[in-house]
Write an enzyme that holds these catalytic residues in place. Structure first.
Site, mmCIF file in Angstrom:
data_model
loop_
_atom_site.group_PDB
_atom_site.id
_atom_site.type_symbol
_atom_site.label_atom_id
_atom_site.label_comp_id
_atom_site.label_asym_id
_atom_site.label_seq_id
_atom_site.Cartn_x
_atom_site.Cartn_y
_atom_site.Cartn_z
ATOM 1 N N ARG A 160 0.833 -1.208 0.000
ATOM 2 C CA ARG A 160 0.000 0.000 0.000
ATOM 3 C C ARG A 160 0.866 1.256 0.000
ATOM 4 O O ARG A 160 0.589 2.196 -0.742
ATOM 5 C CB ARG A 160 -0.956 -0.033 1.196
ATOM 6 C CG ARG A 160 -2.083 -1.003 0.956
ATOM 7 C CD ARG A 160 -3.035 -1.168 2.126
ATOM 8 N NE ARG A 160 -4.180 -1.968 1.659
ATOM 9 C CZ ARG A 160 -5.188 -2.365 2.419
ATOM 10 N NH1 ARG A 160 -5.227 -2.042 3.700
ATOM 11 N NH2 ARG A 160 -6.185 -3.064 1.900
ATOM 12 N N GLN B 105 -9.665 2.087 2.491
ATOM 13 C CA GLN B 105 -8.638 2.731 3.320
ATOM 14 C C GLN B 105 -9.274 3.609 4.393
ATOM 15 O O GLN B 105 -8.777 3.698 5.518
ATOM 16 C CB GLN B 105 -7.701 3.594 2.455
ATOM 17 C CG GLN B 105 -7.015 2.866 1.314
ATOM 18 C CD GLN B 105 -6.105 1.741 1.766
ATOM 19 O OE1 GLN B 105 -5.519 1.807 2.841
ATOM 20 N NE2 GLN B 105 -6.013 0.699 0.969
ATOM 21 N N HIS C 50 -6.385 0.021 -6.768
ATOM 22 C CA HIS C 50 -5.778 -1.253 -6.376
ATOM 23 C C HIS C 50 -5.148 -1.238 -4.984
ATOM 24 O O HIS C 50 -4.932 -0.196 -4.415
ATOM 25 C CB HIS C 50 -4.812 -1.763 -7.449
ATOM 26 C CG HIS C 50 -3.571 -0.950 -7.673
ATOM 27 N ND1 HIS C 50 -2.493 -1.457 -8.342
ATOM 28 C CD2 HIS C 50 -3.258 0.310 -7.331
ATOM 29 C CE1 HIS C 50 -1.554 -0.526 -8.396
ATOM 30 N NE2 HIS C 50 -1.986 0.536 -7.800
ATOM 31 N N GLU C 51 -4.954 -2.412 -4.437
ATOM 32 C CA GLU C 51 -4.479 -2.585 -3.043
ATOM 33 C C GLU C 51 -5.416 -1.929 -2.036
ATOM 34 O O GLU C 51 -4.977 -1.427 -1.001
ATOM 35 C CB GLU C 51 -3.055 -2.034 -2.875
ATOM 36 C CG GLU C 51 -1.996 -2.696 -3.731
ATOM 37 C CD GLU C 51 -1.732 -4.149 -3.368
ATOM 38 O OE1 GLU C 51 -2.183 -4.608 -2.309
ATOM 39 O OE2 GLU C 51 -1.097 -4.835 -4.193
ATOM 40 N N GLY C 52 -6.721 -1.955 -2.330
ATOM 41 C CA GLY C 52 -7.703 -1.375 -1.407
ATOM 42 C C GLY C 52 -8.092 0.014 -1.853
ATOM 43 O O GLY C 52 -7.271 0.921 -1.857
#
Lengths: 600, 600
Positions: A307, A457, A450-452
């Site tokens: 992240r 978040q 992407h990645e949350g």
């Protein structure tokens, strides 16, 4: 490297690393004792040079000639392999790894600065390396010694490449809902069955093998995220001599075609479809990493770094866009000052117009601020890994926990906005594919997803990070900022004034956090978590800018004048945005919760 | 049309046209006396149907197969001509024109609603028509009867197509600096020499001829914008029988390749290069429109409508993106409510998540708000054109003057943001070219640039529009809003409460405007004109949403519930953004003016 690079500013990086973060002090720790400013600079030189010479030149080609599927195989532009092979030669793939595992044992903060050069030059090609580094890092930490030998060493050598296989078509943000299963076999291995979606670098011709790290459920385990395990599933089974052997049953089902990041092939992979049958029995051969059902814990450890890595990528794209629009604004003439009377007087450079300077200052505040945050996180990781007491390590872990969603989302939001402003400064030219900035904008649009996503978040920050350990992470952040406020007060003058403004906002943030967290209804409590994330991000960045203001001291060179002036910009134009956001949060506003979807 | 269209909401359009704007009342004016709600609806039916059937299906193809240059000619996808020919058949190209010129004499507000369908379906193909309509409208107003016969009638018939040739490589925002020259000839015609940049539809194979409207300077005229004249320069000279004859000396020099709007070919044109020599003497044959040196005045009259048209296009792209993300959010399941305990409970639709609803409400407030503003401008144009007293006409002209930069920029900024949110709701899928929303986002990115950037619109609003006629335009806007505040106060309850909030912001806006306009230093006065534009835009849109709240009354159907709830969203989440902007403006902040470009 020439200081006039349009990728990044080496002067800024040196200011941040040495003048601000005092990264040289890390060399007094045993882990980094073999290093010095000279070795850091040498690595930076190598990376900046490689980025300019072998990554940047095919960035546009990666965009215009995206990977194609030919006879079930993915063909990349040949320049990708040339760049990645050269990168592997430098040893930078193992920059932060232990020397005994073949690593350079460099601080993370130096590695982050190096990564920024590659990402600014060619985020799509760099992504292959980034995935391999993350994959190798996870296996180094949680894999068996045999897995390290079989998979990590060849990845560090650049012979194998890595992927992360988390998402499935029905489970993106909601990993609890993955259905890929891992059937235990008598020999201790597993057979994997399922479909994975959005797998970057899932298939290509870059090396001898692809090492997939796959999340799957062992039948009979707990429901939801507690039943997820992690497996190594190589494309080719690895023989005892370390060479890639028989084909494993991992099948490319298709390619996703994206708005940007086009050079990074993005795939749908099927595991255990029976197309390649290893050893007679069905399923793709997988090897459990660590213990069963702990897969998500291992993955999250890696994902937190991933992240911050997403934020770093967003920062690099924003940074190079800023430098390109600055270069354009200094050379392109258009129009005159509002007071100019003579229509035949020569046109002035764009940078002479107040509104263009506003867009440049905004970009500078976003990209230099984001880079400073990313490097601060890197140094904190170094301090945490080399902490000499458990207390110190726990304290830094909490700080990293609370900074991670911000370091991911803030650059993704604001450095994308920087790219938008870079286009705007170019006018019509910026909207054409003849200039670089439109590609940066398209590439960067991935980073809030992407990645949350931002939404994820926000919930992570407000719902988890502000409440863990009885609110200790937030207290760590507050105390970090308060120590800067003390320095600013001691400095007096303009610094003290900025510090006072930040104090007011910080106080409000803490107050609102407390207020929101007393709400028992989870839906209402988290309804505006995204706004909370944005407000907290801006306040953290105001702290970053106060730190840079202080680090710039009274220096009269352009860099330090620029740092001080950009801090002014941030406090006057940006920090006040948080006020209406925090006011809304304080009311526990129910507008979204009460909205019947049928009204939309 | 099916009310489930993913292009626009017919229900919303009918609510705006009939329930809110009472467009039927226009039919009591002589110009529109032959019309009725039935004829308006019939035209809307035809346009919506044509948009769905012949425009939408090749929208993606326009993006993936952009116009190509073959042997010096530009080839478009054949579907573009099919769609435009069908459009010409309907007579809608002359929707608002006088009946005697072959027009339908429809109100502009109805034409704007029709245009929104085409723009939502396929902005690139629609742009060819929009340029022809604008070109014909300008010539109808300022051209000679002969020019109308020779050029306007064939354009209305769809045989000829139009362009606008303003920009040059060295003169985009700064039209004063154009260097194209027009040499007078003995026969009263001119010969044109120069290079034009960013010419949409500058070359194609859609019809018999292309009618370029070209800004150029007659040698010896005044310097700057006061020396600019307007010329008709056809690609083929028109014979006395109305047919296209000899080739004029207009040469395609190249194509620009854009991030979006790819189906609209964008060209560089050279005039008078000697490649095609008409009649022996050099230069492209041009015919003066109206009087010499008044070109920019004529063009600005058209450009104001073109600016509202840009806002309308941005709105349509935002609107269709909203509907597509709404559809996705209702059908795609992912995750569970924050309070859900059972990981095996079924996943819920995205629209159940508060943050997704926030992104949907935000989009709805932007796109429905922008559409309402565009239609309001349309109706105001109708009232102005058919005003029975000079006083009324002047009053409405002032109102349009001040609304134009807002109607251009606000949709361009916020409906682009809507497209960004539409991608975000789609997650990874939204970032792929398999879904529509990424194209809308790329297409919409043009709108903050062309027909005057945000920066230009901000200077126009603060520097010109708030000061013309001693501030009379701003007073018109204020009095318009105050009449709504009176209605809201009379309605009481929630309406009165929203009205009170708007009153506070309006008061602040007027106060800050006065304050800023007393600053004698023009650079400082206009330094934050872009922020002024944004703040004023949000306040005008808050007025639009209060109007819609009132028009929705107490209706319990989904549309009216949705209107009221979106108004709530706008007042709680959006309107407060203006506060820090106006606070900054009030200080006459010198940050950008004082910034030495060397510090950047």
């Amino acid at each position: 490297m020439s200081p006039q690079s349009l990728l990044l500013s080496r002067n800024d990086i040196e200011f941040l690393l040495y003048d601000w973060l005092d990264v040289e002090a890390l060399t007094s720790r045993p882990r980094f004792a073999d290093h010095s400013r000279e070795t850091f600079d040498a690595v930076l030189d190598v990376c900046a040079d490689l980025a300019e010479k072998l990554f940047a030149p095919h960035n546009k080609k990666n965009d215009t000639h995206e990977p194609v599927l030919v006879d079930g195989k993915v063909r990349l532009n040949p320049e990708v392999k040339v760049a990645l092979d050269a990168l592997a030669e430098t040893g930078v793939l193992a920059a932060t790894a232990d020397a005994e595992a073949g690593g350079l044992q460099l601080p993370q903060v130096v590695q982050s600065a190096c990564a920024a050069w590659f990402a600014a030059a060619n985020i799509a090609t760099w992504s292959y390396a980034m995935l391999t580094i993350a994959n190798a890092g996870l296996l180094l930490e949680h894999g068996s010694p045999e897995q390290v030998d079989k998979f990590v060493r060849p990845m560090f050598e650049g012979r194998f490449h890595g992927t992360m296989c988390l998402s499935e078509p029905q489970a993106g943000s909601s990993l609890a809902d993955i259905t890929t299963r891992a059937e235990p076999q008598a020999d201790g291995t597993y057979r994997i069955f399922g479909n994975k979606m959005w797998i970057s670098a899932g298939e290509h011709d870059l090396g001898e093998n692809i090492v997939h790290l796959v999340l799957a459920k062992i039948p009979g385990g707990p429901a939801g995220v507690k039943g997820i395990s992690l497996f190594v599933v190589p494309k080719y089974l690895v023989e005892d001599d370390g060479k890639a052997g028989a084909r494993n049953d991992v099948v490319l089902a298709g390619l996703n075609h994206k708005m940007g990041y086009r050079g990074t092939t993005n795939t749908v992979l099927n595991f255990g479809e029976g197309v390649h049958l290893p050893g007679g029995s069905p399923g793709a051969v997988g090897y459990l990493v660590g213990e069963p059902h702990r897969g998500l814990t291992y993955m999250f450890r890696m994902m937190n770094e991933a992240r911050v890595g997403v934020g770093a990528g967003a920062t690099a794209l924003g940074y190079t866009g800023y430098l390109k629009s600055l270069d354009y604004a200094r050379t392109r003439t258009q129009g005159r000052a509002p007071s100019a009377k003579d229509p035949e007087s020569p046109q002035v450079p764009l940078a002479e117009h107040a509104d263009v300077r506003r867009m440049l200052l905004a970009q500078k505040s976003f990209v230099e601020g984001a880079l400073a945050l990313i490097l601060f996180c890197g140094k904190t990781i170094d301090e945490q890994r080399t902490a000499t007491t458990a207390e110190e390590r726990d304290r830094l872990t909490l700080l990293l926990d609370i900074l991670t969603p911000i370091a991911k989302s803030w650059p993704a939001q604001w450095c994308l906005h920087a790219n938008d402003l870079a286009i705007q400064i170019h006018g019509g030219y910026g909207y054409t594919r003849e200039y670089d900035v439109e590609q940066h904008y398209r590439d960067n649009r991935l980073n809030p997803i992407h990645e949350g996503t931002h939404g994820i978040q926000g919930i992570d920050l407000l719902g988890r990070k502000t409440t863990i350990a009885g609110g200790a992470a937030l207290r760590e952040l507050e105390s970090l900022i308060r120590s800067t406020l003390d320095k600013a007060a001691a400095a007096g003058g303009e610094a003290a004034d900025l510090g006072h403004q930040l104090d007011v906002h910080l106080h409000r943030l803490i107050e609102v956090t407390r207020q929101v967290n007393t709400e028992p209804d989870a839906a209402l409590r988290l309804a505006n978590a995204s706004l909370y994330l944005e407000a907290t991000g801006h306040i953290v960045l105001a702290w970053i800018w106060l730190e840079q203001f202080l680090a710039a001291g009274t220096g009269e060179d352009h860099l330090r004048q620029g740092k001080r002036h950009t801090a002014r910009y941030f406090y006057r134009y940006e920090l006040p945005r948080t006020q209406p956001q925090l006011d809304l949060l304080a009311t526990l506003d129910p507008t979204t919760v009460e909205c019947d979807p049928a009204w939309l």
